[in-house]
Design a protein around this motif. Structure first.
Motif, short mmCIF file in Angstrom:
data_model
loop_
_atom_site.label_atom_id
_atom_site.label_comp_id
_atom_site.label_asym_id
_atom_site.label_seq_id
_atom_site.Cartn_x
_atom_site.Cartn_y
_atom_site.Cartn_z
N ASP A 74 0.76 36.49 -29.71
CA ASP A 74 -0.27 36.17 -28.72
C ASP A 74 -1.31 35.32 -29.44
OD1 ASP A 74 -1.97 36.06 -26.57
OD2 ASP A 74 -2.29 38.21 -26.40
N GLY A 75 -1.76 34.26 -28.80
CA GLY A 75 -2.72 33.40 -29.49
C GLY A 75 -3.32 32.37 -28.58
N GLU A 76 -3.85 31.32 -29.19
CA GLU A 76 -4.57 30.27 -28.48
C GLU A 76 -4.13 28.91 -29.03
OE1 GLU A 76 -8.07 30.05 -25.68
OE2 GLU A 76 -6.98 31.76 -26.49
N ILE A 77 -3.81 28.00 -28.13
CA ILE A 77 -3.57 26.61 -28.52
C ILE A 77 -4.91 25.89 -28.47
CG2 ILE A 77 -2.43 24.44 -27.95
CD1 ILE A 77 -0.17 26.05 -26.74
N VAL A 78 -5.28 25.24 -29.56
CA VAL A 78 -6.55 24.53 -29.63
C VAL A 78 -6.31 23.13 -30.16
CG1 VAL A 78 -7.83 26.67 -30.05
CG2 VAL A 78 -7.10 25.27 -31.98
N ARG A 79 -7.28 22.28 -29.93
CA ARG A 79 -7.27 20.93 -30.50
C ARG A 79 -8.56 20.77 -31.30
NH1 ARG A 79 -6.29 16.33 -33.17
NH2 ARG A 79 -7.72 14.67 -32.55
N TRP A 80 -8.43 20.52 -32.60
CA TRP A 80 -9.57 20.29 -33.46
C TRP A 80 -9.74 18.80 -33.66
CZ3 TRP A 80 -13.70 22.69 -35.22
CH2 TRP A 80 -14.40 22.14 -36.29
N SER A 81 -10.88 18.27 -33.23
CA SER A 81 -11.10 16.83 -33.26
C SER A 81 -11.64 16.33 -34.59
CB SER A 81 -12.09 16.43 -32.16
OG SER A 81 -13.38 16.92 -32.46
N GLY A 82 -12.01 17.23 -35.49
CA GLY A 82 -12.71 16.85 -36.72
C GLY A 82 -14.17 17.19 -36.64
N GLU A 83 -14.70 17.26 -35.42
CA GLU A 83 -16.09 17.64 -35.20
C GLU A 83 -16.21 18.97 -34.46
OE1 GLU A 83 -17.93 14.45 -33.14
OE2 GLU A 83 -17.77 13.04 -34.81
N GLY A 84 -15.16 19.33 -33.75
CA GLY A 84 -15.21 20.57 -32.99
C GLY A 84 -13.95 20.72 -32.16
N LEU A 85 -13.90 21.80 -31.41
CA LEU A 85 -12.77 22.05 -30.52
C LEU A 85 -12.85 21.12 -29.32
CD1 LEU A 85 -12.83 25.94 -30.69
CD2 LEU A 85 -11.25 24.41 -31.87
N ASP A 86 -11.75 20.49 -28.99
CA ASP A 86 -11.71 19.45 -27.95
C ASP A 86 -10.86 19.94 -26.79
OD1 ASP A 86 -11.58 17.20 -26.43
OD2 ASP A 86 -10.81 15.88 -28.02
N PHE A 87 -11.49 20.57 -25.81
CA PHE A 87 -10.76 21.09 -24.66
C PHE A 87 -10.24 19.96 -23.78
CE2 PHE A 87 -10.18 23.09 -20.53
CZ PHE A 87 -9.52 24.26 -20.87
N ASP A 88 -10.97 18.85 -23.73
CA ASP A 88 -10.51 17.72 -22.92
C ASP A 88 -9.15 17.21 -23.39
OD1 ASP A 88 -12.67 17.78 -21.28
OD2 ASP A 88 -13.73 16.11 -22.22
N ALA A 89 -8.91 17.25 -24.70
CA ALA A 89 -7.61 16.82 -25.22
C ALA A 89 -6.50 17.73 -24.71
CB ALA A 89 -7.63 16.80 -26.74
N GLY A 105 -9.63 27.27 -25.98
CA GLY A 105 -8.35 26.60 -25.88
C GLY A 105 -7.52 27.16 -24.75
N PHE A 106 -6.20 27.03 -24.87
CA PHE A 106 -5.26 27.56 -23.89
C PHE A 106 -4.64 28.84 -24.44
CE2 PHE A 106 -3.85 23.30 -21.70
CZ PHE A 106 -5.12 23.18 -21.17
N ARG A 107 -4.87 29.94 -23.76
CA ARG A 107 -4.22 31.20 -24.14
C ARG A 107 -2.72 31.04 -23.98
NH1 ARG A 107 -5.65 36.71 -23.34
NH2 ARG A 107 -4.12 37.97 -24.49
N ALA A 108 -1.95 31.54 -24.96
CA ALA A 108 -0.51 31.30 -24.94
C ALA A 108 0.24 32.42 -25.64
CB ALA A 108 -0.18 29.97 -25.62
N ILE A 109 1.41 32.74 -25.11
CA ILE A 109 2.34 33.66 -25.74
C ILE A 109 3.49 32.84 -26.30
CG2 ILE A 109 3.97 35.56 -25.38
CD1 ILE A 109 1.15 36.52 -25.16
N ALA A 110 3.80 33.02 -27.58
CA ALA A 110 4.89 32.29 -28.23
C ALA A 110 6.01 33.27 -28.57
CB ALA A 110 4.39 31.61 -29.50
N GLU A 111 7.23 32.95 -28.11
CA GLU A 111 8.38 33.84 -28.32
C GLU A 111 9.53 33.04 -28.93
OE1 GLU A 111 8.81 36.73 -24.73
OE2 GLU A 111 8.08 34.82 -23.92
N ARG A 112 10.05 33.54 -30.05
CA ARG A 112 11.23 32.94 -30.67
C ARG A 112 12.41 33.89 -30.45
NH1 ARG A 112 14.75 32.08 -34.90
NH2 ARG A 112 14.81 29.96 -35.79
N ASP A 113 13.43 33.38 -29.80
CA ASP A 113 14.61 34.18 -29.49
C ASP A 113 15.86 33.32 -29.59
OD1 ASP A 113 14.04 37.01 -28.70
OD2 ASP A 113 12.70 36.03 -27.25
N GLY A 114 16.82 33.79 -30.38
CA GLY A 114 18.10 33.11 -30.44
C GLY A 114 18.01 31.65 -30.84
N GLY A 115 17.12 31.33 -31.73
CA GLY A 115 16.99 29.95 -32.18
C GLY A 115 16.25 29.05 -31.22
#
Length: 317
Positions: A67-82, A23-33
């Motif tokens: 720290d994590g990964e954004i992925v798309r699950w198509s029902g059959e597998g991970l869908d990087f094209d999406a 998927g897409f490696r991503a950092i998620a930060e919540r600050d001040g709403g």
């Protein structure tokens, strides 16, 4: 935090094993709403994945960083094209795609929790805090990444999850702190050899700098572009001498290839007669009907006929 490739799975009491999500490696930060998601390169992703941003904003306490990964699950597998479609979309189109092809966030590390900096803590401590955080999160778009201390379980993941798009394993030392940009993690990727048909070359047929690889379409039998090799060494070029010849009329491919493999310009190449089979070592990750990454080239296989090569992008069948 980055990783370096290893060829074998390390074992020991300090190692932790995780699937390597596609998927897409991503950092998620919540600050001040507010919630911000950034890619490894620092590009903002929250407007591209609004459903993920909304879920994280609702679930995370303030002053918290994952720290994590954004992925798309198509029902059959991970869908990087999406994910690629979402990445190219306008903001309104991204919101529409969020309804049609919703993405998910897999969290595998906790860097900050309610203002407390955890990067100087050992991975084992960060993981414990992450598990406790996710014990109170019940949003289906947010997932705690799998982790095990057992090498036998990791091998089961490595073998059993390849079919759904898991690229391999991440291996981490439970004693280590989190150092951005440092390659202290390890990655064991699934790399197995297969064959492909050479349909074109970058450079000259008698001295190619890279090969454009093809596979027969399993439905139509037509030769389709499957990928391209990494740049060839001088020894590899020497080994191909006399094995390739420029194509005559009737070659099924266009004279120029659409932009691909990280470039923004059409790929200029020379079509060759699709009669040489080569052994390659592709990463099974796919995008737009091709192997997503450039393919390591191993050797020519003049003993194999094009009709014996696996079809589509399958490695073995």
């Amino acid at each position: 935090m980055l990783a370096r490739t290893v060829e074998t799975l390390p074992e020991g009491v300090h190692w932790r094993y995780e699937p390597k999500w596609d998927g897409f490696r991503a950092i998620a930060e919540r600050d001040g709403g507010r919630l911000r998601i950034t890619s490894r390169s620092g590009r903002g992703l929250d407007s591209r994945f609004p459903e993920v941003a909304e879920s994280l904003l609702a679930a995370l306490p303030d002053a918290t960083t994952l720290d994590g990964e954004i992925v798309r699950w198509s029902g059959e597998g991970l869908d990087f094209d999406a994910l690629q479609r979402r990445n190219r979309a306008s903001v309104p189109a991204a919101r529409r795609l969020a309804e049609e092809e919703p993405a998910h966030f897999i969290a595998f590390d906790l860097l900050r929790l309610t203002e407390a900096d955890l990067t100087q803590s050992a991975l084992s401590h960060r993981r414990d805090r992450l598990e406790k955080l996710f014990a109170g999160i019940h949003d289906p778009r947010l997932m705690l990444g799998w982790q095990t201390t057992r090498a036998v379980v990791a091998r089961q993941w490595f073998d059993g999850l390849a079919g759904v798009g898991v690229e391999g394993l991440m291996v981490k030392d439970a004693r280590r702190t989190y150092v951005p940009g440092r390659r202290d993690w390890l990655k064991l990727k699934r790399r197995i050899t297969t064959e492909a048909i050479v349909g074109g070359v970058i450079g000259r047929p008698d001295r190619p700098s890279a090969l454009v690889l093809g596979r027969l379409d399993p439905a139509s039998g037509q030769l389709r572009i499957a990928g391209r090799t990494a740049d060839l060494t001088r020894a590899q070029q020497d080994g191909l001498a006399g094995l390739l010849r420029a194509a005559e009329d009737g070659h099924p491919w266009p004279t120029r290839l659409a932009p691909a493999w990280g470039t923004g310009e059409p790929v200029v190449y020379v079509r060759v007669e699709p009669e040489l089979v080569v052994e390659v070592e592709p990463d099974p990750a796919e995008s737009a009907g091709r192997w997503r990454h450039v393919v390591p080239y191993l050797r020519p296989r003049p003993d194999v006929r094009p009709g014996e090569v696996p079809t589509g992008l399958d490695i073995e069948t």
